[in-house]
Design an enzyme around this catalytic site. Structure first.
Site, short mmCIF file in Angstrom:
data_model
loop_
_atom_site.label_atom_id
_atom_site.label_comp_id
_atom_site.label_asym_id
_atom_site.label_seq_id
_atom_site.Cartn_x
_atom_site.Cartn_y
_atom_site.Cartn_z
N LYS A 248 0.85 -1.20 0.00
CA LYS A 248 0.00 0.00 0.00
C LYS A 248 0.88 1.25 0.00
CE LYS A 248 -0.32 -0.06 5.04
NZ LYS A 248 -1.04 -0.70 6.16
N TYR B 86 18.15 29.06 8.21
CA TYR B 86 16.91 29.71 8.66
C TYR B 86 16.81 29.72 10.18
CZ TYR B 86 14.80 29.80 4.00
OH TYR B 86 14.52 30.07 2.69
#
Ligand SMILES: *Cc1c(COP(=O)(O)O)cnc(C)c1O
Length: 352
Positions: free
Chosen positions: A33, A250
């Site tokens: 899946k 950042y």
């Protein structure tokens, strides 16, 4: 070309399948899946086709993709259908469908089957996500059994805590499952990866292996005989030397303590590498472990170049052989399943 590469080692996938099949015994579904946990469902199913007893997917469309790409082995649809109309595809593509609630059951019984259908009847043995309660299970089973269009019923349940050190929940679920199945003939399926490795009593007729099939230890450990199928690597494409007490990236979340060589690496959170993996998350530079420093950007990340041997052009393994995806998951406060499913945008290379 951007050097971020996601290698899928299909030979490892096959080896892992054989190992798990030997451990579980009987029959083993390869759970593919979510695009085979990010590894490529069609490629993985083909690589396993001659040895796998069958495959499992979450929903009907995932099964159709496999059938339309030449997969002829049994495919179990673990969530069954969302609408009654999907039973047409279940029949046309010869799928084995889960039934986990009364409406699915009634719609299945009302459907005009041209040929008999195989049902995986789900019991809620204690996880309380889906399935019939143990005290309602025999009634659901009997309703299916009495319908001549139901060829076969496989009794199934799913475990909530098979990867937990505390065995109590699993033992309780097994007791509930066995009690709810009392007197009901037919095959059974209980074990996911963690259960088949650690709980002999969960090994029934059909195992359902996901994470371990992809070579990742479901208990968060780093080694063992399973081999990681996915390897995500990139390269350092720029470097700089920073003086002590200089910030990186950042938020200026990291400051150098000493003079530090920093490597800039192609790969970031837009590729599925988790942004929450912060400073100190391991990486391997030309096979030697080092660490991330500073925040993950969208397309780039920064690593500490910890020896004079490494610099621009150095290969950086983000996870695979030297760095286990369990370590990255731990650093990011998540689970390896999520990281594997999310890897995208990187160039894919399938190795046999
Ligand atoms: C995803 C899934 C599995 C596989 O679980 P792993 O922990 O990856 O082995 C097994 N059974 C069901 C019902 C699932 O949804």
């Amino acid at each position: 070309m951007r050097p971020l590469v996601c290698e899928i080692r299909l030979n490892y996938l096959r080896e892992n399948y054989q190992i798990l099949k030997n451990i579980h015994g009987n029959k083993l579904l390869a759970v593919v899946k979510s695009n085979a946990y990010g590894h490529g469902a069609v490629q993985c199913a083909h690589a396993l086709h001659d040895i796998a007893d069958g495959f499992a997917v979450a929903f009907v469309d995932e099964a159709i993709e496999l059938r339309e790409n030449g997969i002829t082995k049994p495919i179990v649809v673990l969530e069954g259908v969302f609408q009654a109309a999907e039973y047409e595809a279940v029949e046309r593509y010869d799928l084995w469908t889960a039934v986990h609630q009364q409406s699915q059951l009634e719609e299945l019984l009302a459907y005009d089957w041209q040929k008999p259908v195989t049902v995986w009847l789900k019991m809620d043995s204690g996880m309380h996500r889906s399935g019939f309660f143990p005290h309602n299970y025999a009634a659901a089973y009997t309703a299916l059994k009495q319908n001549l269009k139901v060829a076969k019923i496989v009794k199934m349940t799913h475990l909530a805590c098979a990867d937990d050190a505390d065995r109590g929940m699993t033992e309780m679920q097994m007791e509930a499952f066995d009690l709810g199945c009392e007197g009901l003939a037919g095959e059974e399926s209980v074990a996911n990866s963690a259960a088949m490795l650690d709980y002999a009593e969960t090994r029934r007729d059909w195992g359902r292996a996901g994470l371990a099939l992809y070579g990742i230890d479901p208990f968060g450990k780093l080694s063992g005989s399973l081999k990681p199928v996915m390897r995500l690597s990139s390269k350092v494409f720029a470097e700089r030397v920073l003086q002590p007490h200089e910030p990186i990236g950042y938020g200026a979340s990291f400051y150098t303590k000493r003079s530090t060589r920093v490597g800039l690496v192609a790969g970031g959170y837009a590729d599925g590498y988790p942004r929450r993996a912060g400073t100190d998350t391991p990486v391997a530079l030309n096979g030697v472990r080092s660490r991330l420093i500073g925040r993950i950007s969208m397309d780039m990340l920064t690593v500490e170049l910890n020896s004079s041997q490494v610099g621009v052009g150095t290969e950086v393994e983000l996870f695979g052989d030297m760095v286990n995806v369990n370590e990255v998951a731990h650093a990011a406060g998540t689970i390896p399943y999520e990281i594997l499913c999310n890897i995208k945008r990187a160039k894919r290379v399938y190795l046999r």
